[in-house]
Design an enzyme around this catalytic site. Structure first.
Site, mmCIF file in Angstrom:
data_model
loop_
_atom_site.group_PDB
_atom_site.id
_atom_site.type_symbol
_atom_site.label_atom_id
_atom_site.label_comp_id
_atom_site.label_asym_id
_atom_site.label_seq_id
_atom_site.Cartn_x
_atom_site.Cartn_y
_atom_site.Cartn_z
ATOM 1 N N ASN A 157 0.874 -1.162 0.047
ATOM 2 C CA ASN A 157 -0.049 0.055 -0.108
ATOM 3 C C ASN A 157 0.829 1.330 -0.083
ATOM 4 O O ASN A 157 0.358 2.281 -0.373
ATOM 5 C CB ASN A 157 -0.844 -0.079 1.128
ATOM 6 N N GLY A 233 2.906 -5.410 7.500
ATOM 7 C CA GLY A 233 1.824 -6.202 6.668
ATOM 8 C C GLY A 233 0.556 -6.438 7.386
ATOM 9 O O GLY A 233 0.449 -5.966 8.546
ATOM 10 N N SER A 234 -0.118 -7.687 7.246
ATOM 11 C CA SER A 234 -1.264 -8.332 7.683
ATOM 12 C C SER A 234 -1.036 -8.989 8.862
ATOM 13 O O SER A 234 0.175 -9.592 9.054
ATOM 14 C CB SER A 234 -2.080 -8.939 6.754
ATOM 15 N N PRO A 236 -2.434 -11.895 9.772
ATOM 16 C CA PRO A 236 -2.140 -13.466 9.462
ATOM 17 C C PRO A 236 -0.610 -13.866 8.868
ATOM 18 O O PRO A 236 -0.235 -14.653 9.418
ATOM 19 C CB PRO A 236 -3.219 -13.901 8.412
ATOM 20 N N THR A 237 -0.197 -12.668 8.316
ATOM 21 C CA THR A 237 1.269 -13.059 7.787
ATOM 22 C C THR A 237 2.074 -12.941 9.044
ATOM 23 O O THR A 237 3.217 -13.633 9.216
ATOM 24 C CB THR A 237 1.509 -12.059 6.720
ATOM 25 N N ALA A 238 1.799 -11.922 9.848
ATOM 26 C CA ALA A 238 2.693 -11.783 11.061
ATOM 27 C C ALA A 238 3.000 -13.071 11.860
ATOM 28 O O ALA A 238 3.925 -13.428 12.382
ATOM 29 C CB ALA A 238 1.914 -10.516 11.761
ATOM 30 N N GLU A 255 4.572 -4.243 12.298
ATOM 31 C CA GLU A 255 4.197 -3.164 12.129
ATOM 32 C C GLU A 255 2.611 -3.678 11.063
ATOM 33 O O GLU A 255 2.684 -3.966 10.055
ATOM 34 C CB GLU A 255 4.697 -1.910 11.350
ATOM 35 N N CYS A 288 -2.964 2.104 6.542
ATOM 36 C CA CYS A 288 -3.234 1.376 8.054
ATOM 37 C C CYS A 288 -3.465 2.314 9.028
ATOM 38 O O CYS A 288 -4.322 1.743 9.902
ATOM 39 C CB CYS A 288 -1.735 0.625 8.129
ATOM 40 N N GLU A 461 9.053 1.755 15.942
ATOM 41 C CA GLU A 461 10.095 2.279 15.154
ATOM 42 C C GLU A 461 9.969 3.651 14.918
ATOM 43 O O GLU A 461 9.084 4.142 15.727
ATOM 44 C CB GLU A 461 9.954 1.512 13.757
HETATM 45 P P1 NAD Z 1 0.460 -8.960 3.648
HETATM 46 O O1 NAD Z 1 0.682 -9.560 4.922
HETATM 47 O O2 NAD Z 1 -0.207 -10.065 2.693
HETATM 48 O O3 NAD Z 1 2.095 -9.039 3.138
HETATM 49 C C1 NAD Z 1 3.180 -8.267 3.501
HETATM 50 C C2 NAD Z 1 4.476 -8.754 2.795
HETATM 51 O O4 NAD Z 1 4.759 -9.961 3.523
HETATM 52 C C3 NAD Z 1 4.439 -8.993 1.384
HETATM 53 O O5 NAD Z 1 5.722 -8.459 0.950
HETATM 54 C C4 NAD Z 1 4.463 -10.664 1.261
HETATM 55 O O6 NAD Z 1 4.890 -10.880 0.110
HETATM 56 C C5 NAD Z 1 5.023 -10.776 2.561
HETATM 57 N N1 NAD Z 1 4.781 -12.250 3.086
HETATM 58 C C6 NAD Z 1 3.686 -12.923 2.780
HETATM 59 N N2 NAD Z 1 3.810 -14.104 3.206
HETATM 60 C C7 NAD Z 1 4.873 -14.168 4.045
HETATM 61 C C8 NAD Z 1 5.576 -15.204 4.806
HETATM 62 N N3 NAD Z 1 5.177 -16.389 5.104
HETATM 63 N N4 NAD Z 1 6.849 -14.874 5.063
HETATM 64 C C9 NAD Z 1 7.566 -13.905 4.839
HETATM 65 N N5 NAD Z 1 6.842 -12.947 4.120
HETATM 66 C C10 NAD Z 1 5.308 -13.120 3.796
HETATM 67 O O7 NAD Z 1 0.055 -7.619 3.592
HETATM 68 P P2 NAD Z 1 -0.506 -6.749 2.554
HETATM 69 O O8 NAD Z 1 -1.678 -7.412 2.095
HETATM 70 O O9 NAD Z 1 0.799 -6.534 1.517
HETATM 71 O O10 NAD Z 1 -0.539 -5.326 3.137
HETATM 72 C C11 NAD Z 1 -1.626 -4.703 3.891
HETATM 73 C C12 NAD Z 1 -1.554 -4.819 5.465
HETATM 74 O O11 NAD Z 1 -0.520 -4.060 5.908
HETATM 75 C C13 NAD Z 1 -2.746 -4.235 6.089
HETATM 76 O O12 NAD Z 1 -3.014 -5.107 7.168
HETATM 77 C C14 NAD Z 1 -2.264 -3.159 6.603
HETATM 78 O O13 NAD Z 1 -2.832 -2.406 7.584
HETATM 79 C C15 NAD Z 1 -0.838 -3.355 6.960
HETATM 80 N N6 NAD Z 1 0.088 -2.160 7.146
HETATM 81 C C16 NAD Z 1 0.550 -1.882 8.004
HETATM 82 C C17 NAD Z 1 1.373 -0.555 8.297
HETATM 83 C C18 NAD Z 1 1.769 -0.034 9.734
HETATM 84 O O14 NAD Z 1 2.821 0.551 9.680
HETATM 85 N N7 NAD Z 1 1.557 -0.640 10.658
HETATM 86 C C19 NAD Z 1 1.615 0.029 7.155
HETATM 87 C C20 NAD Z 1 1.198 -0.388 6.101
HETATM 88 C C21 NAD Z 1 0.527 -1.391 5.688
#
Ligand code: NAD
Length: 490
Positions: A157, A233-234, A236-238, A255, A288, A461
């Site tokens: 995003n 990221g999201s 579930p990935t976290a 984050e 986010c 951070e």
């Molecule tokens: P996502 O979790 O699907 O992907 C994020 C990244 O993680 C991508 O590069 C993806 O390829 C990688 N990834 C996916 N599976 C992985 C794994 N098993 N191991 C390692 N890396 C992996 O998230 P998204 O859909 O790309 O982003 C949207 C999310 O990010 C939303 O929930 C949004 O709120 C959040 N976000 C948070 C912040 C913040 O600063 N808090 C900022 C921007 C976006």
């Protein structure tokens, strides 16, 4: 080397960047523009050998980069930041094409902020390295030693902003990095590698391995050579990454998403609150920090909605490359389906759509700014992050109820309160969130902490908090008084 991707005359390499060289792959993934769905190109996908080579290059480059010291690193990073600014227009055009952000916002704000992400932390590192404490027993020299190889994982995003936000402190602290950019918007990270190369960042210090999260990302975060993982990221990935990094106890910062409240107290400036509420549609709601839950005092709710509608009616949805556009497309058909699904299920449960609630006549991935009324706190649309131009409206009759509703999700990234200054401050103090804005929104300073509580993340951070994460903190002590070893002494 694979042929460049051409975006309006700007050449972008689809290859990885490892140890100062472009490296192609036998496998690739398709990258489409959200503007019109056109195929931008095929991007090299990271295979195990690419992850291995990048981590190895970063490990080899680490001792020399760490030994340079913060002043010499700052010199190189400031040159990097300047080179970044010089390519600002190219970066803005490529980011817009790749993830659909407004080119005007990228040019007017983001490029400057991204360059600052690099320059600010380069300068901050100069102060960070020399923290001294005069204790009763010892004279402490607290050292911020670089940790080693850092893996930086970013979402689609705002990839350019988030990459530089991690890259700046990681490199300034003396680490070397491997970045895994998002598969839906990988291109500005590739340009960033060119800029770093031309600015003289040594080979191996900054590496880029592109690819899908489940394969390339997963291989990088699970590797025992990695000293830190910084992930945005999201949720579930976290959770998947947390399980992977737990195996080697690799420190990991998260984050994550948000479902932030925007509270309008009865003594608020309603025009200011309404204009700010409409701002939550920025980047098609794919932010986010967006305050997606409008919590408005019942006495002023109708007035507030009428004022907000006037602002929303004037918003121009369209091609993000056009200067007049205010809301661009959603990033990907999967994101479009996700947003549509949330709205349709809310409608089916009896929620009232005050405006929007359907794809925009522009077609493709454009969706109308939407406000949904008549929702309950436990509804999916109130509890889950939609990540589209969709807001909900809830009414409250007391401060206590506002706080209860605001704190009533698993998330806790940010919160915004509009009201008379003292009143807003009292309510703001009771909110469970990493960041709270009073009578304002989205103000950021790099020296301040950034991060969330609950499902919105772990760790902070920004400012010295970035160095707390990206460094091994070491306390070197000398006695204050002549030292005499004794079993009975301390
Ligand atoms: P996502 O979790 O699907 O992907 C994020 C990244 O993680 C991508 O590069 C993806 O390829 C990688 N990834 C996916 N599976 C992985 C794994 N098993 N191991 C390692 N890396 C992996 O998230 P998204 O859909 O790309 O982003 C949207 C999310 O990010 C939303 O929930 C949004 O709120 C959040 N976000 C948070 C912040 C913040 O600063 N808090 C900022 C921007 C976006």
């Amino acid at each position: 080397m694979t042929a460049f991707i051409d975006i309006d005359g700007i050449q972008v390499s689809p290859d990885h960047y490892i140890d100062g060289h472009r490296v192609g792959s036998s496998e690739s993934f398709a990258d489409h523009s959200p503007i019109d769905g056109r195929l931008i190109g095929h991007i090299a996908a990271g295979l195990p050998e690419h992850c291995d080579a990048a981590l190895d290059a970063a490990r080899r480059a680490f001792p020399a980069w760490a030994a340079l010291g913060p002043a010499a690193r700052a010199e190189r990073l400031l040159a990097f930041a300047e080179a970044f600014k010089r390519r600002g227009d190219d970066l803005a055009r490529v980011e817009s094409e790749d993830n659909g952000m407004l080119v005007t916002r990228l040019r007017g704000h983001q490029v400057e902020r991204c360059a600052h992400n690099i320059a600010f932390f380069a300068q901050q590192a100069l102060q960070q390295q020399d923290h001294r404490i005069e204790g009763k027993n010892a004279r402490h020299h607290v050292r911020y030693d670089p940790a080693g190889v850092c893996v930086l994982i970013t979402p689609w995003n705002s990839p350019m902003m988030l990459t530089t936000w991690k890259l700046g402190p990681a490199l300034a602290a003396g680490n070397t990095v491997v970045v895994k950019p998002p598969e839906w918007a990988p291109l500005t990270c590739s340009l960033l590698a060119d800029i770093a190369h031309q600015a003289g960042i040594p080979p191996g210090v900054f590496n880029v391995v592109q690819g899908l999260g489940a394969t390339t990302g997963a291989a990088l975060v699970a590797d025992p050579r990695v000293a830190r993982v910084s992930f945005t990221g999201s949720v579930p990935t976290a959770k998947t990454i947390a399980a992977a990094t737990a195996r080697h106890l690799t420190p990991t910062s998260f984050e994550l998403g948000g479902k932030s409240p925007l509270i309008v107290l009865p003594d608020a400036d309603l025009d200011l609150a309404a204009a700010t509420a409409a701002l939550q549609y920025r980047n098609a709601g794919q932010v986010c920090l967006a305050g997606t839950r409008l919590l408005v005092h019942a006495d002023v709710a109708d007035d507030f909605v009428a004022r907000m509608k006037k602002v929303v009616d004037g918003l121009k949805v369209g091609d993000p490359r056009e200067p007049a556009t205010e809301i661009g497309p959603l990033i990907h058909p999967r994101q479009f389906d996700k947003v549509t699904g949330y709205v349709e299920r809310a409608r089916a449960r009896g929620a009232r759509i005050l405006w929007g609630g359907r794809p925009h006549p522009q077609g493709s991935l454009y969706y109308e700014p939407t406000l949904i009324d008549g929702v309950e706190q436990e509804d999916e649309i109130v509890q889950e992050e939609v990540f589209g131009p969709v807001l909900t409206l809830q009414r409250f009759t007391s401060d206590g109820e506002a706080v209860h509703l605001a704190n009533g999700t698993r998330y806790g990234l940010a919160a915004t309160v509009f009201g008379a200054p003292d009143h807003a401050a009292v309510v703001g103090r009771q909110l469970r969130a990493g960041m709270v804005w009073l009578n304002a929104f989205f103000l950021r300073d790099l020296e301040a902490p950034f991060g969330g509580v609950g499902d919105s993340g772990i760790g902070r951070e920004g400012g010295h908090w970035s160095f707390d994460f990206f460094c091994d903190i070491k306390d070197v002590m000398q006695p204050q008084k002549p030292y005499a070893p004794a079993f009975a002494g301390r």
